[in-house]
Structures are given as structure tokens and as C-alpha cells.
Write an enzyme that holds these catalytic residues in place. Sequence first.
Site, PDB file in Angstrom:
ATOM      1  N   LEU A 194     -14.852   4.758  -5.666  1.00 12.78           N
ATOM      2  CA  LEU A 194     -14.458   4.719  -7.075  1.00 12.78           C
ATOM      3  C   LEU A 194     -13.523   3.558  -7.363  1.00 12.78           C
ATOM      4  O   LEU A 194     -13.453   3.062  -8.478  1.00 12.78           O
ATOM      5  CB  LEU A 194     -13.733   6.017  -7.452  1.00 12.78           C
ATOM      6  CG  LEU A 194     -14.545   7.305  -7.405  1.00 12.78           C
ATOM      7  CD1 LEU A 194     -13.634   8.502  -7.613  1.00 12.78           C
ATOM      8  CD2 LEU A 194     -15.640   7.287  -8.456  1.00 12.78           C
ATOM      9  N   GLY A 195     -12.789   3.142  -6.362  1.00 14.22           N
ATOM     10  CA  GLY A 195     -11.862   2.044  -6.619  1.00 14.22           C
ATOM     11  C   GLY A 195     -10.958   1.805  -5.441  1.00 14.22           C
ATOM     12  O   GLY A 195     -10.989   2.519  -4.433  1.00 14.22           O
TER      13      GLY A 195
ATOM     14  N   GLY B 248      -7.007   1.271  -4.459  1.00 12.56           N
ATOM     15  CA  GLY B 248      -5.650   1.433  -4.966  1.00 12.56           C
ATOM     16  C   GLY B 248      -4.668   0.599  -4.177  1.00 12.56           C
ATOM     17  O   GLY B 248      -5.055  -0.235  -3.360  1.00 12.56           O
TER      18      GLY B 248
ATOM     19  N   PHE C 152      -2.670   1.320  -1.692  1.00 17.28           N
ATOM     20  CA  PHE C 152      -2.676   1.413  -0.228  1.00 17.28           C
ATOM     21  C   PHE C 152      -3.902   2.128   0.308  1.00 17.28           C
ATOM     22  O   PHE C 152      -3.829   2.931   1.217  1.00 17.28           O
ATOM     23  CB  PHE C 152      -1.391   2.063   0.298  1.00 17.28           C
ATOM     24  CG  PHE C 152      -0.759   3.013  -0.675  1.00 17.28           C
ATOM     25  CD1 PHE C 152      -1.192   4.309  -0.759  1.00 17.28           C
ATOM     26  CD2 PHE C 152       0.268   2.573  -1.507  1.00 17.28           C
ATOM     27  CE1 PHE C 152      -0.620   5.176  -1.651  1.00 17.28           C
ATOM     28  CE2 PHE C 152       0.851   3.442  -2.404  1.00 17.28           C
ATOM     29  CZ  PHE C 152       0.411   4.749  -2.476  1.00 17.28           C
ATOM     30  N   GLY C 153      -5.037   1.868  -0.265  1.00 16.17           N
ATOM     31  CA  GLY C 153      -6.270   2.435   0.272  1.00 16.17           C
ATOM     32  C   GLY C 153      -7.337   2.528  -0.800  1.00 16.17           C
ATOM     33  O   GLY C 153      -7.158   2.032  -1.905  1.00 16.17           O
TER      34      GLY C 153
ATOM     35  N   VAL D 235     -10.354   4.846  -3.023  1.00 16.32           N
ATOM     36  CA  VAL D 235     -10.599   6.174  -3.567  1.00 16.32           C
ATOM     37  C   VAL D 235     -12.107   6.403  -3.610  1.00 16.32           C
ATOM     38  O   VAL D 235     -12.855   5.535  -4.075  1.00 16.32           O
ATOM     39  CB  VAL D 235      -9.987   6.313  -4.979  1.00 16.32           C
ATOM     40  CG1 VAL D 235     -10.231   7.716  -5.521  1.00 16.32           C
ATOM     41  CG2 VAL D 235      -8.491   6.026  -4.947  1.00 16.32           C
TER      42      VAL D 235
ATOM     43  N   ASP E 263       6.491   6.048 -11.927  1.00 15.68           N
ATOM     44  CA  ASP E 263       5.422   5.056 -12.073  1.00 15.68           C
ATOM     45  C   ASP E 263       4.413   5.498 -13.124  1.00 15.68           C
ATOM     46  O   ASP E 263       3.209   5.446 -12.911  1.00 15.68           O
ATOM     47  CB  ASP E 263       4.740   4.815 -10.719  1.00 15.68           C
ATOM     48  CG  ASP E 263       3.983   3.482 -10.696  1.00 15.68           C
ATOM     49  OD1 ASP E 263       4.220   2.644 -11.605  1.00 15.68           O
ATOM     50  OD2 ASP E 263       3.155   3.274  -9.796  1.00 15.68           O
TER      51      ASP E 263
END
Length: 815
Positions: free
Chosen positions: A506-507, A509, A511-512, A514, A625
Site C-alpha cells: 500500500l505504501g 512509510g 521506517f518500513g 505497509v 504527529d
Amino acid sequence: MNPAKELLNTSLLLSLLVFRFCISLDTISPNQPIKDGDILVSKGETFALGFFSPGNSGGRYVGIWYHKVPEQTVVWVANRDNPLNDTSGLLSINGRGNLVLNSKKRSTPIWSTNASVSSTNNSMAQLLDSGNLVLVLPDNQRVTWQSFDYPTNTLLASMKLGLDRRTGLNRSLTSWKSEDDPGTGTCSYGINPNGYPQFFLYKGGTPLWRTGSWTGRRWSGAPNTVPNLTNYSFVDNQDEITAVYGFTDPTVFTRIVLDESGTIHRLTWNGNKWVEFWSFPEECDRYRECGLSSNCNPYEPDKFWCTCLPGLEPNSTHDWNMRVGSGGCLRKQGASMCRNGEGFVKLVHVKVPDTSVARVNMSLSLKECEQECLRNCSCTAYSSADETRGGIGCLSWHGDLVDIRTFANAGQDLYFRVDAVVLAQYAKKNGLTQSKSMVAILVVSIGLMLLLVVSIARWLVMRKKKAYFEESAMELERSTKNSYLPFFDLSIIIAATDNFSDANKLGQGGFGSVYKGVLDNQKEIAIKRLSKYSGQGIEEFKNEVTIIAELQHKNLVRILGYCIQGEEKMLIYEYLPNKSLDFFIFDETKRSLLDWRRRFEIICGVARGLLYLHQDSRLKIIHRDLKASNILLNNALNPKIADFGMARIIGGDQIEANTNRVVGTYGYMSPEYAMQGLFSVKSDVYSFGVLMLEIITGKKNSAYYHDGPSSNLIGHVWDLWREDKAMEIVDSSLGDQYANEISRCIQIGLLCVQEHATDRPTTSAVVFMLGNNTTLAHPKQPAFILKSTHNGKDRSISEVANSVNEVTITMLDAR
Ligand SMILES: *[C@@H]1O[C@H](CO)[C@@H](O)[C@H](O)[C@H]1NC(C)=O
Ligand SMILES: *[C@@H]1O[C@H](CO)[C@@H](O)[C@H](O)[C@H]1NC(C)=O
Ligand SMILES: *[C@@H]1O[C@H](CO)[C@@H](O)[C@H](O)[C@H]1NC(C)=O
Ligand SMILES: *[C@@H]1O[C@H](CO)[C@@H](O)[C@H](O)[C@H]1NC(C)=O
Ligand SMILES: *[C@@H]1O[C@H](CO)[C@@H](O)[C@H](O)[C@H]1NC(C)=O
Ligand SMILES: *[C@@H]1O[C@H](CO)[C@@H](O)[C@H](O)[C@H]1NC(C)=O
Ligand SMILES: *[C@@H]1O[C@H](CO)[C@@H](O)[C@H](O)[C@H]1NC(C)=O
Ligand SMILES: *[C@@H]1O[C@H](CO)[C@@H](O)[C@H](O)[C@H]1NC(C)=O
Ligand SMILES: *[C@@H]1O[C@H](CO)[C@@H](O)[C@H](O)[C@H]1NC(C)=O
């Protein structure tokens, strides 16, 4: 008589006349009936009474509605089951002092009150500002009848539900038949006095939902979502068994209504429309959603929510894994439950089983309750009846347990009877958890072992301060106690994501990556997979596990579990098909999919989620955030706050905390946080203000540049607002139909981004301002931290901003 005195007298007489006239407006007296077309209005003009026809119905009914709410909102109906067919109705006080409704066509009354008053007492009916129609005797002001004693589908503040033991009057809500027919419908909501009393919601006699019992402060199965504004009370004595709620702000219109489908809603009027605060039943709330002796736990998705209580196993295997029609759970074969070393396992945060079959003894302590239950071999579970003063009273159950669910942070403790074998297993687990030894905590900590050792080692080296160490230890203990968070086996995740195929990605981020996954049972999940080879993100991972697992709110993304196996570290969430908010509002074409109504709902939803974090959950949490890309949208485009990697828990009385490590996102950080590392609920409020202005304008604060005195979006909105031209910057796809509401929201947004944290409203004030049409304060100058000055502090922020731009800043030392 001198002329001045005469004038005074005349005006006095006049005002007396006017006064009398006003009084007559809210009253029906023996020589002053009302006919179809007339209305009574309460003194403060809150409620009106008159004849009406609901929806498409041609029938005429006598009802009470809000006088100032444009869309007629009926809260009570007199002749609900016997409409008039024409406009010949007349509501009057008859010779016996009762209120009667007559029609020209019929000799017998259509409807009447039942008060026992004699003809000489000259009674009057008066509509009060609470929405109560009362029949009073003017001589002694005694109320002989009141509409609050005969509720229809609406509960108003200060209206009692329940039984009056002296008169036998049993007040409950009953739904309308349909929107067009206020007749007595099939759904009802009232107090069930059996065992230990609870409210029950029925549809045609079948229970749909129960509130759980009164715990001294609240109903155990109905989390209180607006704690400041509502107060609840419950009375159970020889005279009555009743419940009532109050609303501390009488200027706010609020009601609880039971609809035709069997859902109960709490609604508040915001000046434009009715806004919903909660509704029941929700998921896991339906009565007996899971079978006997099982627990509905929304945190166990791979098991489809229903899990057996400790030491029990599913009754029939084929029927298991299903929410509805589950076969329930049974004791394992050979379990010895009577005088054979058995004991109790504590289940925390649960809605205790149906108390209508429980035994109650209010004079026992919890310890005595345990002994009593242990002594009787048919006793399967016990709990404290009342949670005030450290727990008083004893509830005990005999036989199968019905309708248990787990909450994240509401509910009570339930002690469930298990045999010696199961008891030993649990005792071992508990013994270790309670041990002070850090190593022991690590052993049982939910699979986070390696991770935590590394973290602790790092902490030990980096921070020698005792206070800090204690804080970490507490945090660890908290995560170990979090046994709700289910563990997903790596093989399940691999199967669900087709071995992390690109098609399911899906994408990417911070730090990793998804991924989307589909479990065997077709449930869709989202998986956040930490980058294998980078040490980055471990802190955030642990942080997220600790924090989000404690939370449960419809505007927060729900975590379903985690997986740590080998080098893999993953968090598993509910899957939300509609991506994040930035994907819509900053996109030329997609932004038109979100009209103003939707955007306003999103703003309110995010505010409620934030309020929950700041105030309503057990912990006080600062998200740190908040930004458009961290707001996910579900199927119905309802917002859910995501990404708790940066979130921090702060102590009860602590107002703000300090950090050397400033994390957050350029464009959303408050000045005191970016420059001094000070964070508080007010820094989240600042980010929320930025988010609101972005939603309204469709422009990104960080990417916006305006060639004027203040170059960023906030500055530009502020300049325009001061010149009374703020509407110029509103996203043109919103049209100008809602200009007033939008302008109000701009003002709220500006209040949130004020330079000084103390000037900014609290989150509860923001939720209140959004929900109610009250007068707003004038915002002061917002923070222009990104204005291109040559001040040293500002420059350091801009430098970071330039290098990382859109992404979250993960490390920035402000000193
Ligand atoms: C109105 O009409 C309905 C159906 O014709 C009848 O059942 C009802 O009794 C009438 N009501 C009155 C007050 O006449
Ligand atoms: C009046 O009393 C009768 C029986 O006592 C009851 O059935 C009816 O609901 C009452 N009606 C009102 C309006 O109080
Ligand atoms: C009505 O008035 C009479 C005398 O005026 C009094 O004795 C009686 O108690 C009153 N009835 C009620 C129901 O208040
Ligand atoms: C009062 O009404 C409620 C709801 O209809 C019902 O569950 C309860 O049993 C009734 N109480 C009594 C004492 O009849
Ligand atoms: C709620 O609080 C208000 C103000 O303190 C009080 O007047 C009212 O009686 C309370 N209502 C309930 C139901 O406790
Ligand atoms: C177990 O299953 C049987 C057959 O389906 C059923 O009759 C029985 O009530 C179930 N027991 C429980 C405790 O649900
Ligand atoms: C409650 O427990 C006490 C102490 O065991 C006992 O004396 C009393 O009879 C009990 N009351 C009820 C209502 O069972
Ligand atoms: C155990 O509890 C049940 C249910 O309340 C009761 O009927 C029974 O008499 C009790 N047995 C003993 C030994 O107290
Ligand atoms: C909530 O209650 C606290 C403490 O009584 C008060 O300071 C605060 O202003 C209240 N908030 C709202 C929105 O009423």
C-alpha cells in the site's frame, strides 16, 4: 394625581397585562383551551406544544417539540396510538381537572390524563422549559400528572426512567412505529430490576443490548463519552428504582432517542443540525453476540472476536469462528471444579455477565465474595458490585455466563472459576508478571524480548537517571500486562499478503512498508512491516504497541495484533480502504469528493479522537504527529487517527513535558515544541488547527507560499481574516452555501494556532465550539515560526524543513 405618576401607573398596568399574556402562553387553564393551530411555548421558549402531523402522515397528534429547532423535532406525543383525522381537535381541562383531547366527531375523548383531582381544585397544565408538561394545582403547586412519567421515544435531561415502587409506575422509552407514525413501536428501553438492575434495550421482547449494571459512577457497559457535560445518577431503594441524567449546560439542547430499528442515539443540537455523540449497540455490544461462557473481544480478529473464557473450549468446532450463532464454550473434559484446589482467574476490563441472573449481597467485601463463591460449587464467577470506595458488594453467578465483552479501558474486573490445572498456568504467568525482576518481566513480555533487551541496554547506557529508569520500567510493565494484543504467526501474515507481494503493497512509510492482507476468514487487514535491516523505528514500534493497544475509540485506527518472529517486526491494523486525508484534500480532482458536510464531519471526528487521547482515555496521550497523512478514512469516510509511533504518555497532573529529541512534521509543529522541545496537549491543538485550515483551504501549510507579509498558509489566512476576506482562500470546490459555518471553522482553526500555548483552547473546548453555535473568542496572532527571518532558531528549523520537507522529522536537537 400628577401626570408623571399616572404615566407610571399606566405603564405598570401595561406591563402587568403583557406579563399576564406571557404567562398564558405556556399554560392551559379551564377557561383557556387550545385548538389545532394554536401552540403553547415554554417560558424560556425552549419547547412548544401543539398539534402536528409527522412525516407523510395525515393524522393529527398533540406533541411537544423544540421551539427553536427549524426541523420539527418531536420529543413527546400525547395521543400516539389514536390520531385525529381532522383539525377539529381541542385540548382542554375538563370538569374533573384532567387534561383531555376531544374531537368534534367523537363524544368520547381521544386521549386524557389520569390524575385524581376533584373539580373544585381548578388545575392548570403548564409546559416547562425542561420539556415537561405538568398538571398542577395552583393553590399548593402540587404536580398531579406530568408527561415525563409517560415517555415516548425520547429521554430528556432530568427525566426519570424506571419504577416508582409506591405507585407502580414503570417508565421506559418505546420507539415510534415509523417516521410517519408515532404509535407504540416494537423497541423499548427500560430498567430491568431482576438480579442487579440494568437497562435493557428490547426489540419485540428480545434483548438487543444491555447497559451493564450501575457501578456507582456509570453503567458498566456504556462508556461515558462527554464526561464534563453529563452527570448520571441511579437510585435503588424501597421507594424507587430509577435513573436520570443531567446536562450541566442548560443552553445546549440534548436528547437521547430510541429509533425504530432498535438503536439508541445521544444527539446534541449545534445550531444547524443534530450531532451524534454516541449510539448503541455497536460491534461486540449486541446481546449474546458470542455464545455462552465466551467473551466478545474486538482485539482478537483472527478468531472473529469470540473467545472462550480461561480453561474452556469451543462446544462445537464447525460452528466456531462465527460471531452469530456461536455454540458457546464448555469446560474441558475431566476438569474438577469442586473442592479440588480450584480458584479464580481475573479478567480485566470486561462488561460483566448479565446481572439479571446474578446474586447480590451488598454487605460483602470482595475478599468475602471470593470465599463465598469458592464455598459454593455451582458458583462460576464473581465481581464487585460497586466500584466506588475501592469496590463494595458482591455479585456472583451460578451456571453459564451470558454476554461478556472486553473493553480497552472501560469495564470491570471479573473473577472466573477455573480448576487447579488452569489456575496453576495462570498463577505462573501472573507470578512472573508481578515479579520485580526486570529479567522476569522480559521473559513474559509479549514476544518483545530481544527488542526490549536492546532498548533497555540502550537506556541504561544513555540515561543513568533513576527517574527515567523507573518510567521505562513502568512502561514495560504496561506493555507486558497488555495481554489483549494478539500475536499473529508469521505464516498467517505471509499467507495473507501473498508473501509480501508488490501487488499488496500500500505504501512506504518512514521506517518500513505497509501491506494489505486478507485473512482466511476474508477479513482485510493492513500490515506495517518494519524495515528488516535498519535499526530505525524500534523505539517507535515499541511505543506504538504500548500506547495504541490501550486505546479504543471510533476515531482512532484500531490495532489488531503484532508479529515478531526472527527479524520480522510487524504491527497489524484494521484495513481502511479510503487511504488518508491528504490523498483527497490536496488533489485537484479528488478534493471534490469531500463536500463541506463531509469535511466538517471529518474535522469533528478528528477532534473527538484527539479529545479521547487527551482526556477521556485512562492515559493522557500527546500524539505529537497529527497531520493530514495520519488521518485515515474508512468506507463511510469517517476519520481515524493513525500512527502512534511518536505519541507520548504524560502523567496525570503533568501539563507539559520536555524532550531533547523533537519529533514531528514540518508545518504542523507548534513554536514552543519546535524551538524548546516543550510538548503538551496544546501542541497537538496547534497541529489540529493547521490541519483544520488545510482541510478548509485544500492547501498544504508546508508547501504553500504566498508573496505577502506572511508567507505561509497560516500567516496568509490570518492576514485575510483580519481584513475580513478569509473566504477568499477557502477551497473553491466547497461553494458558498456554508459560508457561515466555514468562516466559523476558520476562526476556530486560528484560535488553535495562536502563538502562545496558553491562549489556545483545550481539545474539549474545541469539540464544544464545533458542536455548539456559541460566540467565539477573537484569535490572537498565530505563530509565524517559518517566516523567513534571519533569527538563528528559525533558521535551524528551516534547514531541517528544507532537507526533509514532507516526511516526519525523526531527529532534531533544538539546543
Ligand atoms: C381515524 O381514522 C381511522 C381509520 O379510518 C380510525 O381507525 C380512527 O378511529 C379515526 N380516529 C378518529 C379520532 O376518528
Ligand atoms: C390511564 O390509566 C390507565 C389505566 O389505569 C392506563 O392504561 C393508561 O395508560 C393511563 N393513561 C395515561 C395517559 O396516563
Ligand atoms: C382539592 O381541594 C380540596 C378542598 O379545596 C382538598 O380537600 C383536596 O385535598 C384537594 N384535592 C387535591 C387532589 O389536591
Ligand atoms: C419496566 O419496563 C421495563 C422495560 O419495558 C421492563 O424490562 C421491566 O421489567 C419493567 N419493570 C417492571 C417492574 O415491570
Ligand atoms: C447534575 O449536576 C447538576 C449540577 O451540579 C445538578 O443540579 C443535577 O441535579 C445533577 N443531575 C444528576 C442527574 O445527577
Ligand atoms: C453445545 O452444543 C449443543 C448442540 O449444538 C447445544 O445443544 C448446547 O446448548 C451447547 N452448549 C452450550 C453451552 O452452548
Ligand atoms: C450477605 O452476607 C452476609 C454474610 O455472609 C449474610 O449474613 C447475609 O444474610 C447475606 N445477605 C443476603 C441478602 O444474602
Ligand atoms: C449454592 O448456590 C445456589 C444458587 O444460588 C443455591 O441454590 C445453593 O443452595 C447454594 N449451595 C450451597 C451449598 O450453599
Ligand atoms: C471540564 O471540567 C474541568 C474541571 O471541572 C473544567 O476546568 C473544564 O473547563 C471543563 N471543560 C468543559 C469543556 O466544560
